[in-house]
Design an enzyme around this catalytic site. Structure first.
Site, PDB file in Angstrom:
ATOM      1  N   LYS A  42      -1.099   0.020   6.692  1.00  0.00           N
ATOM      2  CA  LYS A  42      -0.081   0.979   7.132  1.00  0.00           C
ATOM      3  C   LYS A  42       1.105   0.996   6.170  1.00  0.00           C
ATOM      4  O   LYS A  42       1.660   2.054   5.872  1.00  0.00           O
ATOM      5  CB  LYS A  42       0.381   0.643   8.556  1.00  0.00           C
ATOM      6  CG  LYS A  42       1.410   1.602   9.113  1.00  0.00           C
ATOM      7  CD  LYS A  42       0.866   3.011   9.242  1.00  0.00           C
ATOM      8  CE  LYS A  42       1.901   3.923   9.884  1.00  0.00           C
ATOM      9  NZ  LYS A  42       1.549   5.319   9.766  1.00  0.00           N
ATOM     10  N   HIS A  45       0.054   2.957   3.180  1.00  0.00           N
ATOM     11  CA  HIS A  45       0.021   4.364   3.585  1.00  0.00           C
ATOM     12  C   HIS A  45       1.429   4.949   3.588  1.00  0.00           C
ATOM     13  O   HIS A  45       1.669   6.037   3.060  1.00  0.00           O
ATOM     14  CB  HIS A  45      -0.618   4.484   4.972  1.00  0.00           C
ATOM     15  CG  HIS A  45      -0.492   5.842   5.576  1.00  0.00           C
ATOM     16  ND1 HIS A  45       0.595   6.215   6.339  1.00  0.00           N
ATOM     17  CD2 HIS A  45      -1.297   6.920   5.526  1.00  0.00           C
ATOM     18  CE1 HIS A  45       0.445   7.466   6.730  1.00  0.00           C
ATOM     19  NE2 HIS A  45      -0.697   7.914   6.255  1.00  0.00           N
ATOM     20  N   GLU A  49       3.027   7.967   1.376  1.00  0.00           N
ATOM     21  CA  GLU A  49       3.630   9.114   2.049  1.00  0.00           C
ATOM     22  C   GLU A  49       5.075   9.327   1.601  1.00  0.00           C
ATOM     23  O   GLU A  49       5.507  10.465   1.396  1.00  0.00           O
ATOM     24  CB  GLU A  49       3.561   8.914   3.559  1.00  0.00           C
ATOM     25  CG  GLU A  49       3.813  10.170   4.349  1.00  0.00           C
ATOM     26  CD  GLU A  49       3.443   9.977   5.805  1.00  0.00           C
ATOM     27  OE1 GLU A  49       4.069   9.129   6.480  1.00  0.00           O
ATOM     28  OE2 GLU A  49       2.528  10.680   6.272  1.00  0.00           O
ATOM     29  N   TYR A  50       5.837   8.261   1.444  1.00  0.00           N
ATOM     30  CA  TYR A  50       7.218   8.396   0.963  1.00  0.00           C
ATOM     31  C   TYR A  50       7.232   8.980  -0.443  1.00  0.00           C
ATOM     32  O   TYR A  50       8.094   9.787  -0.782  1.00  0.00           O
ATOM     33  CB  TYR A  50       7.951   7.057   0.979  1.00  0.00           C
ATOM     34  CG  TYR A  50       8.144   6.466   2.353  1.00  0.00           C
ATOM     35  CD1 TYR A  50       8.188   7.258   3.499  1.00  0.00           C
ATOM     36  CD2 TYR A  50       8.267   5.100   2.516  1.00  0.00           C
ATOM     37  CE1 TYR A  50       8.355   6.706   4.754  1.00  0.00           C
ATOM     38  CE2 TYR A  50       8.439   4.532   3.775  1.00  0.00           C
ATOM     39  CZ  TYR A  50       8.479   5.343   4.890  1.00  0.00           C
ATOM     40  OH  TYR A  50       8.648   4.786   6.125  1.00  0.00           O
TER      41      TYR A  50
END
Length: 141
Positions: A42, A45, A49-50
Site C-alpha cells: 500500500k 501504491h 499515486e502521489y
C-alpha cells in the site's frame, strides 16, 4: 493488499474481494505476503499515486500557464489522454473537475486558493517508497 498469516487468507478472501475495486471483472485484491507485506504494498501504491498526482498538477500548470488553455480545453485534453496509454481514474476525475461549474456557470477550479504546502506525510511516504530500508539502502522495485 492484505498481508499476514497465510492461513487466514482463505477465510477472508471472499469478504475482501467482494468489496474490492474490480478491473476487467477481477477483484484488485489478493494476499500479498506475511505480516507487514500489505502495508508495504500500500505504501508503494501511494507513492506511485502521489507521483501521478504531481505529474497531473505539472501538466495542468503547463497547459494553463504555458499554452494558455481554458478549463474546458484542458478537460478535453485530459479526456483525450484518458482514451490512450494515460487512461486512469486520476486523469478521468481531473477532466471532470476541470469541467465543474458553480451555480453561476463559472468554473470552480480557478477559484480554489493554492495555499497547501508540502504535507510531511507525503514527503515521508515518498522517501520510504523509494528507499525501503534507508539504513541498508534497499530500493523498492
Amino acid at each position: 493488499m492484505p498481508g499476514g498469516n497465510p492461513k487466514a487468507w482463505p477465510h477472508l478472501k471472499q469478504i475482501f474481494q467482494s468489496i474490492a475495486a474490480k478491473s476487467e471483472g477481477e477483484p484488485c485484491c489478493d494476499w500479498v505476503g506475511n505480516a507487514g507485506a500489505g502495508h508495504f504494498v500500500k505504501m508503494v501504491h501511494n507513492g506511485i499515486e502521489y507521483g501521478d498526482m504531481q505529474l497531473i498538477a505539472e501538466a495542468y500548470d503547463l497547459l494553463l500557464e504555458g499554452v494558455g488553455l481554458t478549463c474546458d480545453q484542458m478537460a478535453e485534453v485530459m479526456e483525450e489522454w484518458n482514451q490512450g496509454e494515460l487512461d486512469s481514474f486520476l486523469i478521468e476525475i481531473t477532466a471532470n473537475i476541470l469541467k465543474f461549474k458553480d451555480e453561476k456557470g463559472e468554473h470552480v477550479l480557478p477559484k480554489i486558493r493554492d495555499s497547501a504546502g508540502q504535507v510531511r506525510t507525503f514527503a515521508i511516504i515518498g522517501i520510504y517508497t523509494r528507499v525501503s530500508d534507508p539504513e541498508k539502502f534497499i530500493y523498492s522495485p
